[in-house]
Design an enzyme around this catalytic site. Sequence first.
Site, mmCIF file in Angstrom:
data_model
loop_
_atom_site.group_PDB
_atom_site.id
_atom_site.type_symbol
_atom_site.label_atom_id
_atom_site.label_comp_id
_atom_site.label_asym_id
_atom_site.label_seq_id
_atom_site.Cartn_x
_atom_site.Cartn_y
_atom_site.Cartn_z
ATOM 1 C CB SER A 1 2.081 -4.854 6.656
ATOM 2 O OG SER A 1 2.809 -4.691 7.840
ATOM 3 C CB VAL B 1 2.037 -11.153 2.982
ATOM 4 C CG1 VAL B 1 2.156 -12.467 2.229
ATOM 5 C CG2 VAL B 1 0.903 -10.298 2.430
ATOM 6 C CE LYS C 1 10.816 17.741 -11.433
ATOM 7 N NZ LYS C 1 11.098 16.328 -11.159
ATOM 8 N N GLY D 1 0.818 -1.211 0.000
ATOM 9 C CA GLY D 1 0.000 0.000 0.000
ATOM 10 C C GLY D 1 0.850 1.258 0.000
ATOM 11 C CB VAL E 1 11.604 8.682 -0.574
ATOM 12 C CG1 VAL E 1 12.344 9.075 0.681
ATOM 13 C CG2 VAL E 1 11.892 7.240 -0.950
ATOM 14 N N PRO F 1 14.538 21.760 -18.366
ATOM 15 C CG PRO F 1 14.288 23.422 -20.004
ATOM 16 C CD PRO F 1 15.256 22.386 -19.483
HETATM 17 C C1 FAD Z 1 15.864 7.612 -2.111
HETATM 18 C C2 FAD Z 1 14.717 7.523 -3.024
HETATM 19 C C3 FAD Z 1 14.204 8.667 -3.633
HETATM 20 C C4 FAD Z 1 13.144 8.590 -4.523
HETATM 21 N N1 FAD Z 1 12.687 9.709 -5.152
HETATM 22 C C5 FAD Z 1 11.749 9.611 -6.120
HETATM 23 C C6 FAD Z 1 11.284 10.725 -6.838
HETATM 24 O O1 FAD Z 1 11.695 11.844 -6.622
HETATM 25 N N2 FAD Z 1 10.380 10.546 -7.799
HETATM 26 C C7 FAD Z 1 9.866 9.316 -8.078
HETATM 27 O O2 FAD Z 1 9.058 9.192 -8.993
HETATM 28 N N3 FAD Z 1 10.247 8.243 -7.375
HETATM 29 C C8 FAD Z 1 11.180 8.357 -6.407
HETATM 30 N N4 FAD Z 1 11.562 7.249 -5.710
HETATM 31 C C9 FAD Z 1 10.887 5.990 -5.947
HETATM 32 C C10 FAD Z 1 9.543 5.983 -5.202
HETATM 33 O O3 FAD Z 1 9.751 6.261 -3.863
HETATM 34 C C11 FAD Z 1 8.850 4.677 -5.363
HETATM 35 O O4 FAD Z 1 8.779 4.339 -6.712
HETATM 36 C C12 FAD Z 1 7.446 4.767 -4.851
HETATM 37 O O5 FAD Z 1 7.409 5.272 -3.564
HETATM 38 C C13 FAD Z 1 6.786 3.433 -4.888
HETATM 39 O O6 FAD Z 1 7.213 2.604 -3.858
HETATM 40 P P1 FAD Z 1 6.458 1.229 -3.631
HETATM 41 O O7 FAD Z 1 5.018 1.500 -3.447
HETATM 42 O O8 FAD Z 1 6.843 0.318 -4.707
HETATM 43 O O9 FAD Z 1 7.110 0.653 -2.320
HETATM 44 P P2 FAD Z 1 6.869 1.032 -0.767
HETATM 45 O O10 FAD Z 1 6.536 2.432 -0.569
HETATM 46 O O11 FAD Z 1 8.037 0.465 -0.062
HETATM 47 O O12 FAD Z 1 5.612 0.206 -0.386
HETATM 48 C C14 FAD Z 1 5.674 -1.167 -0.094
HETATM 49 C C15 FAD Z 1 4.346 -1.601 0.493
HETATM 50 O O13 FAD Z 1 4.354 -2.999 0.646
HETATM 51 C C16 FAD Z 1 3.913 -3.330 1.921
HETATM 52 N N5 FAD Z 1 4.515 -4.599 2.332
HETATM 53 C C17 FAD Z 1 5.807 -4.969 2.213
HETATM 54 N N6 FAD Z 1 5.967 -6.200 2.713
HETATM 55 C C18 FAD Z 1 4.750 -6.618 3.123
HETATM 56 C C19 FAD Z 1 4.257 -7.795 3.759
HETATM 57 N N7 FAD Z 1 5.049 -8.804 4.058
HETATM 58 N N8 FAD Z 1 2.957 -7.848 4.007
HETATM 59 C C20 FAD Z 1 2.121 -6.831 3.735
HETATM 60 N N9 FAD Z 1 2.535 -5.704 3.167
HETATM 61 C C21 FAD Z 1 3.836 -5.601 2.857
HETATM 62 C C22 FAD Z 1 4.348 -2.184 2.786
HETATM 63 O O14 FAD Z 1 3.599 -2.116 3.955
HETATM 64 C C23 FAD Z 1 4.072 -1.026 1.870
HETATM 65 O O15 FAD Z 1 2.716 -0.685 1.975
HETATM 66 C C24 FAD Z 1 12.597 7.337 -4.797
HETATM 67 C C25 FAD Z 1 13.074 6.191 -4.160
HETATM 68 C C26 FAD Z 1 14.123 6.273 -3.287
HETATM 69 C C27 FAD Z 1 14.630 5.051 -2.623
#
Ligand code: FAD
Lengths: 477, 503
Positions: B42, B188, B81, B15, B50, B99
């Site tokens: 979770s 999970v 932006k 999520g 981030v 830009p």
């Molecule tokens: C340093 C950094 C800077 C960034 N800056 C940018 C930016 O400027 N622009 C941009 O477009 N992107 C950026 N990103 C990438 C961006 O943050 C991610 O693409 C975006 O937040 C998506 O993350 P996610 O949802 O895949 O993962 P997460 O946010 O990690 O979400 C994972 C989810 O899975 C759930 N989960 C994990 N394991 C389990 C389990 N066992 N059971 C139940 N639930 C579980 C967690 O609870 C969470 O809800 C950046 C990333 C990093 C690391």
Amino acid sequence: MSPLPASQFDLFVVGDGVAAWMAALLMKRLQPGRAIGIAACDAAGPGRDDPVLVARPGFRALMARLGISEIDLLEQCDATFLLGTEHHLGGGGAFFQGCGAYGAPANGAAFHHYFLRLRTAGAPYPYDTFSLGAAMASQGKFIHPADNPRALESSFDYGHVIETARFRDLLSQTALSAGVVRTGAPVSEAIFTEGRIGSLQLEDGGHLEAGFYLDCSGPARTLWPDNPIQVLGPALLSQTARVDRAEQGSGNLSRALSTAGPSGWTSELALQSARVCQTFELADSEEANAHHLAAPWAGNCLALGRAAHRLSPVHTPFLALLERELDLLSALLPAEPGACEVEAREYNRRINETYARVHDFQTLFEIAIATRAGKSASAPSAPLARKLEQFRSRGRMVMYDEEVFSESEWTAALIGLGHLPERTSPLASAAPIAAVRANYEKLLHKIGQSTARMPDQLAYIAHMQKMMRESGGVDAV
Amino acid sequence: MLSDQALRRIVIVGGGTAGWMTAAALSRITRNGQTDLCLVESDQIGTVGVGEATIPPINGFNQILGIDENDFVAKTQATFKLGIEFDGWLRPGEAYLHPFGEYGLDINAVKFYQFWLKYAASHQLPPLDQFCLSAVAARKGKFLKPGDDPRSVLSTLAYAFHFDAMLYAAYLRAFAEARGVARTEGKVVDVRLRAEDGFIESIALESGEVIEGDLFIDCTGFRALLIEGALKTGYEDWTHWLPCDRAVTVPSARVTDPIPYTRAIAREAGWQWRIPLQHRTGNGHVYCSAHMSDQAAETVLMENLDGLATAEPRRLRFITGRRKQFWNRNCVAIGLSAGFMEPLESTSIHLIQAGISKLIALMPDRSFDPIERMEYNRLTGIQFEQIRDFLILHYTANQREGPFWDYVRNMALPASLEEKIALFRSKGRIFRFQDELFGEANWLSVLLGQGITPRTWDPMVDTMEPAAVLGEMRQIYDAIQGTAERMPSHQAYITRYCAAPPV
Ligand SMILES: Cc1cc2nc3c(=O)[nH]c(=O)nc-3n(C[C@H](O)[C@H](O)[C@H](O)COP(=O)(O)OP(=O)(O)OC[C@H]3O[C@@H](n4cnc5c(N)ncnc54)[C@H](O)[C@@H]3O)c2cc1C
């Protein structure tokens, strides 16, 4: 730039057909200060050019760069406006393939998904009834498309049918008056030094030199006869077509006709004064492979037109390909002919992909012809197979870089040839079918009204010419 | 046309931004009564927290969802932006802007920048970005939405957003839940595979609940619980091209009106970002652990904030690269589970969006025809590689000192990038591949910004009358400068249309 001796050129074109003259003229327009020469070559023999050429919408931009107006084409080359091709498949099946829009997308899904929903729900409309261009073409109507992108009349596009011999003459006159230099003696062969052309040997024993060479000598490939080729696959239809010319009556000028016969294909293209019928037979021998040069640009020599490729005549793609070749060449124009390896690689990569994608589109039709004739068809290339597979499974159209035929033509052709998707996009299932039907029936009504208001093409051309004479201007349409 | 093979249930695990973007978008197509959509997350694990800067295609995503922009900006503390400033990437002390939006207008079908290449030096023309409305407005701290009229200069503007990542996920969650997406809270602990084909059959939560599904979307972030944990798909490591592998982040207090662009400042072994939001500034330092310790990286960050830190710094680790298959069996990885490239050009959220739209176009049914999966993997692979090349470009031509910058300057490049650079060097040519995210203007800004200059210009420029061309360039310049001058300030625009409630 100091003047070069009479036997030295910046760029030299070998050939005497449409490709040669168009290339020479374009290069002169792009770089007026350069010395550009042209000569025929006897080896090319009598031209096996198509009697008529088919231009696609992008051709207009090229003509503008050449300084040739639409009125010139109409008045001097017997040209007409072409909205698309009506294919008759035999057994009553027919469809229209045009470059303009069919229907309109909604909720992020392309129109054909809605068309398929309508069809499943029993609505009796063929796919092309939703295209303004098709309606105009079937009635021989024409106007120029509207500028306003919201107007229905902006939803179609057009190309031309052009008389080859007269077009070649127009190009050569224009090129010569722009300063392209025609040398007297024909070219007999190129003399190589270290993988590059050093000079050209002339039939009269003389020589000439250029920094860069364009080989437009057709299948003879006079400059580089043993430049290796790359085979695309069998070309089912023979190149030796039967040509019939008939006086143009008051017929329909706005469409091309393609009719499948028991063992081949007949195409009918309209000039203002004549109709030109060509019949292509299924080739019997495997020798008729579709191919192109593996490296059309090698060293300081670039092959254009039939010197570079030999594809099936289905859809008369010669001019469309020439347009691509010249576009790419002008985008990659060598400033110093000595250092152009990067440009040559990029040119070859992109143009070879273009040849392959055009061959794919032709294969689609050749498979249909062969299947009717009970012959086995060649297997589609991997990209074509993927396209067919994706479309069949879910109506998704895969488009690649360097396609010549547009997405709407591909879609019309696939649906017209019976490659119907098994499923439609989930995005198209949101609206209830009654609303979809009402919406698109409104479009049909508008298409009918709009077409009824338009003039016949011959009347339209006459009107354009009258306006021209009255205003004395070129862009008075 | 719904087949009787339609998916009965799609399960999204995770999520974060990826999970809720996917849920919000898929809720549009699952309202047919046949497919049920649920999301498991979770609270105990939380999200990466981030991902706050975006690129213009996000507007397309918002439009398709029918999101009201002002409401969205206000609720996520967002700002606008217009581009990214790269500070010190070529040499310390020099900055350039990437830009959004185009440079000038074509003249006789020749690209505007080709004229600039020819005349810039001889006629002392202003820098190229002074001919780009987004760049001029960004520097002046102005903002206005682009106009519809293609003849107006204002139509050349393009923009994206900066937003608070937590608030964004919350916003999309409310959106998706209002459209019938069922959320289950829970961790999970087990993923069960079907014996016959290795497809995922169900997931089991800590509570003992078992959730079955036909299609599973892995949005579990770096954990990649399904695609890697359960399916062992494999990962392709690109660290040799993009060697940064750590980040440390910290929010800081707002000190001035937010600027309408992101800043990316080169540091000794990586770079630092500064993302202005309405209520605070987001900061982070991306670095290469082979060249800098975690402690040193944190110190660099904390010493270079423009306001007081408002929380403890957080450390993150990552491996740049991509999953070998993004879609494996009945599991599609979207978000960080699919792969990761540093946020230099804010591409991760875009990759989420692009993944979702491809998934919708290729939505399988229960027969799981392999052509869907293969096509998804092919297209996604191309997109990852194109973005990778664009990111490497920022590093390869640097004139900075130090072992990190020496390494990236001297490393071997992917052949696809070599060719692009060679074409540009020769005559300033840039060809875009179909569907390539970054187009001509984007490549141009970074190529020129990194000091890669063409040996000469397009020969067609020489065929045009200099006085006429220069006159036209002057007109374009005046129109852009005048338009930017008349635009409201970024803060004034926000205050007027989309101010967030005070925190
Ligand atoms: C340093 C950094 C800077 C960034 N800056 C940018 C930016 O400027 N622009 C941009 O477009 N992107 C950026 N990103 C990438 C961006 O943050 C991610 O693409 C975006 O937040 C998506 O993350 P996610 O949802 O895949 O993962 P997460 O946010 O990690 O979400 C994972 C989810 O899975 C759930 N989960 C994990 N394991 C389990 C389990 N066992 N059971 C139940 N639930 C579980 C967690 O609870 C969470 O809800 C950046 C990333 C990093 C690391």
